[in-house]
Structures are given as C-alpha cells and as structure tokens.
Design a protein around this motif. Structure first.
Motif, mmCIF file in Angstrom:
data_model
loop_
_atom_site.group_PDB
_atom_site.id
_atom_site.type_symbol
_atom_site.label_atom_id
_atom_site.label_comp_id
_atom_site.label_asym_id
_atom_site.label_seq_id
_atom_site.Cartn_x
_atom_site.Cartn_y
_atom_site.Cartn_z
ATOM 1 N N GLU A 42 67.331 17.457 35.156
ATOM 2 C CA GLU A 42 67.241 18.649 34.309
ATOM 3 C C GLU A 42 68.309 18.601 33.230
ATOM 4 O OE1 GLU A 42 67.550 22.081 36.806
ATOM 5 O OE2 GLU A 42 65.731 21.594 37.913
ATOM 6 N N GLY A 43 67.950 19.056 32.039
ATOM 7 C CA GLY A 43 68.913 19.174 30.960
ATOM 8 C C GLY A 43 68.978 17.944 30.073
ATOM 9 N N PHE A 44 70.005 17.945 29.224
ATOM 10 C CA PHE A 44 70.237 16.872 28.259
ATOM 11 C C PHE A 44 70.893 15.700 28.976
ATOM 12 C CE2 PHE A 44 72.682 14.882 24.802
ATOM 13 C CZ PHE A 44 71.679 14.731 23.866
ATOM 14 N N CYS A 45 70.365 14.511 28.839
ATOM 15 C CA CYS A 45 70.896 13.320 29.513
ATOM 16 C C CYS A 45 72.007 12.725 28.651
ATOM 17 C CB CYS A 45 69.775 12.318 29.748
ATOM 18 S SG CYS A 45 70.262 10.929 30.768
ATOM 19 N N LEU A 46 73.226 12.906 29.104
ATOM 20 C CA LEU A 46 74.369 12.426 28.340
ATOM 21 C C LEU A 46 74.927 11.126 28.916
ATOM 22 C CD1 LEU A 46 76.135 13.131 25.938
ATOM 23 C CD2 LEU A 46 77.582 14.457 27.463
ATOM 24 N N PHE A 47 75.005 11.031 30.249
ATOM 25 C CA PHE A 47 75.576 9.858 30.904
ATOM 26 C C PHE A 47 74.533 9.197 31.798
ATOM 27 C CE2 PHE A 47 79.121 12.826 30.251
ATOM 28 C CZ PHE A 47 79.903 12.046 29.424
ATOM 29 N N SER A 48 74.353 7.899 31.627
ATOM 30 C CA SER A 48 73.374 7.163 32.427
ATOM 31 C C SER A 48 73.744 7.145 33.905
ATOM 32 C CB SER A 48 73.218 5.740 31.905
ATOM 33 O OG SER A 48 72.563 5.754 30.659
ATOM 34 N N GLU A 49 75.032 7.293 34.229
ATOM 35 C CA GLU A 49 75.450 7.316 35.629
ATOM 36 C C GLU A 49 74.853 8.523 36.350
ATOM 37 O OE1 GLU A 49 77.688 7.069 33.079
ATOM 38 O OE2 GLU A 49 78.075 4.905 33.245
ATOM 39 N N ASP A 50 74.835 9.683 35.687
ATOM 40 C CA ASP A 50 74.234 10.886 36.276
ATOM 41 C C ASP A 50 72.738 10.693 36.452
ATOM 42 O OD1 ASP A 50 76.753 12.033 36.154
ATOM 43 O OD2 ASP A 50 76.350 13.063 34.259
ATOM 44 N N CYS A 51 72.118 10.075 35.484
ATOM 45 C CA CYS A 51 70.685 9.795 35.528
ATOM 46 C C CYS A 51 70.376 8.842 36.690
ATOM 47 C CB CYS A 51 70.254 9.202 34.193
ATOM 48 S SG CYS A 51 68.522 8.768 34.066
ATOM 49 N N THR A 52 71.193 7.815 36.866
ATOM 50 C CA THR A 52 70.996 6.857 37.952
ATOM 51 C C THR A 52 71.077 7.545 39.304
ATOM 52 O OG1 THR A 52 71.822 4.982 36.673
ATOM 53 C CG2 THR A 52 71.923 4.777 39.060
ATOM 54 N N ALA A 53 72.044 8.450 39.472
ATOM 55 C CA ALA A 53 72.194 9.155 40.750
ATOM 56 C C ALA A 53 70.931 9.937 41.097
ATOM 57 C CB ALA A 53 73.399 10.084 40.693
ATOM 58 N N VAL A 54 70.322 10.595 40.113
ATOM 59 C CA VAL A 54 69.092 11.362 40.341
ATOM 60 C C VAL A 54 67.931 10.416 40.625
ATOM 61 C CG1 VAL A 54 67.427 12.917 39.260
ATOM 62 C CG2 VAL A 54 69.861 13.332 38.973
ATOM 63 N N CYS A 55 67.828 9.337 39.860
ATOM 64 C CA CYS A 55 66.707 8.398 40.012
ATOM 65 C C CYS A 55 66.709 7.718 41.371
ATOM 66 C CB CYS A 55 66.745 7.348 38.908
ATOM 67 S SG CYS A 55 66.272 7.991 37.291
ATOM 68 N N VAL A 56 67.880 7.337 41.858
ATOM 69 C CA VAL A 56 67.959 6.655 43.155
ATOM 70 C C VAL A 56 67.488 7.584 44.270
ATOM 71 C CG1 VAL A 56 69.582 5.699 44.831
ATOM 72 C CG2 VAL A 56 69.716 5.007 42.443
ATOM 73 N N LYS A 57 67.807 8.873 44.167
ATOM 74 C CA LYS A 57 67.332 9.851 45.162
ATOM 75 C C LYS A 57 65.842 10.134 45.007
ATOM 76 C CE LYS A 57 71.254 12.619 44.765
ATOM 77 N NZ LYS A 57 71.824 13.942 44.660
ATOM 78 N N GLU A 58 65.354 10.043 43.784
ATOM 79 C CA GLU A 58 63.986 10.444 43.459
ATOM 80 C C GLU A 58 62.925 9.481 43.985
ATOM 81 O OE1 GLU A 58 61.698 11.134 39.279
ATOM 82 O OE2 GLU A 58 63.721 11.944 39.409
#
Length: 113
Positions: A42-58
């Motif tokens: 959710e929200g604006f994707c600023l850091f790929s590390e945060d995105c990776t954390a969500v994707c690995v759980k997803e």
C-alpha cells in the motif's frame, strides 16, 4: 555562441541516447524474470527493501522492486519465469506464462473456458 549551443545540444542528445540504450540493456539482462504488481503493498513505493519484505510474504516471489508506473512508483514482485504457481494461487487459473510485453516480461494467467 552558436558553436557552444551546438556542442551543448549534441552533448544532451548523446547523453539521452546513452541513457536510453543503457536502460534497454538492463531490461534485456533481466529478460528471464517476470514481475507482477504487488497486491498487498500500500502507498508510494520509495524503498525496494520494503517492497521485497511485502513480496516475500505475499507469495513465491524472491524480490520486490519499486518501479515507476506513470506518475507513481509501484511495488512489483519478481519471480522465476514459470509463473504458473502464482496464477494457480491467485484464482481459478490453469497455468501462467511469462510473455514479453514491450520491453518488460509480464506474467499472464490462463484458464480453460
């Protein structure tokens, strides 16, 4: 003055061509990787590390990247070329295929009708 302006214009044109070619080369090098937009981020994707954390759980993703999509930056999850597992998990799909779409490779899900 005219020669200086011509040199400046030539420099900018060459710089633009270099950036265009280098971005194309990066995408070709990643040609065996599919990506899909994250469902849970959710929200604006600023850091790929945060995105990776969500994707690995997803799901069966190994990495997430913030990618410019129009005026926003969205979280895209990357997975191996065989995206069938992702499609089967998402819904009533039979299989998935990683298909070239422009310069990127997207996962498309298919089902029997």
């Amino acid at each position: 003055m005219a020669k200086s302006l011509l040199s400046y214009t030539t420099f900018l044109a060459l710089l633009f061509c270099f950036l265009l070619i280098s971005s194309y080369e990066m995408q070709v090098a990643e040609g065996n990787v599919c990506h899909r937009e994250s469902v849970e981020f959710e929200g604006f994707c600023l850091f790929s590390e945060d995105c990776t954390a969500v994707c690995v759980k997803e799901g069966p993703y190994f990495k997430g990247e913030c990618i410019r999509h129009g005026l926003s930056r969205d979280c895209f999850c990357l997975f191996s070329e065989d995206c069938t597992a992702v499609c089967v998990k998402e819904g009533p799909y039979l299989k998935g295929e990683c298909i070239r779409h422009g310069l990127s490779r997207d996962c498309f899900c298919f089902y029997n009708c």
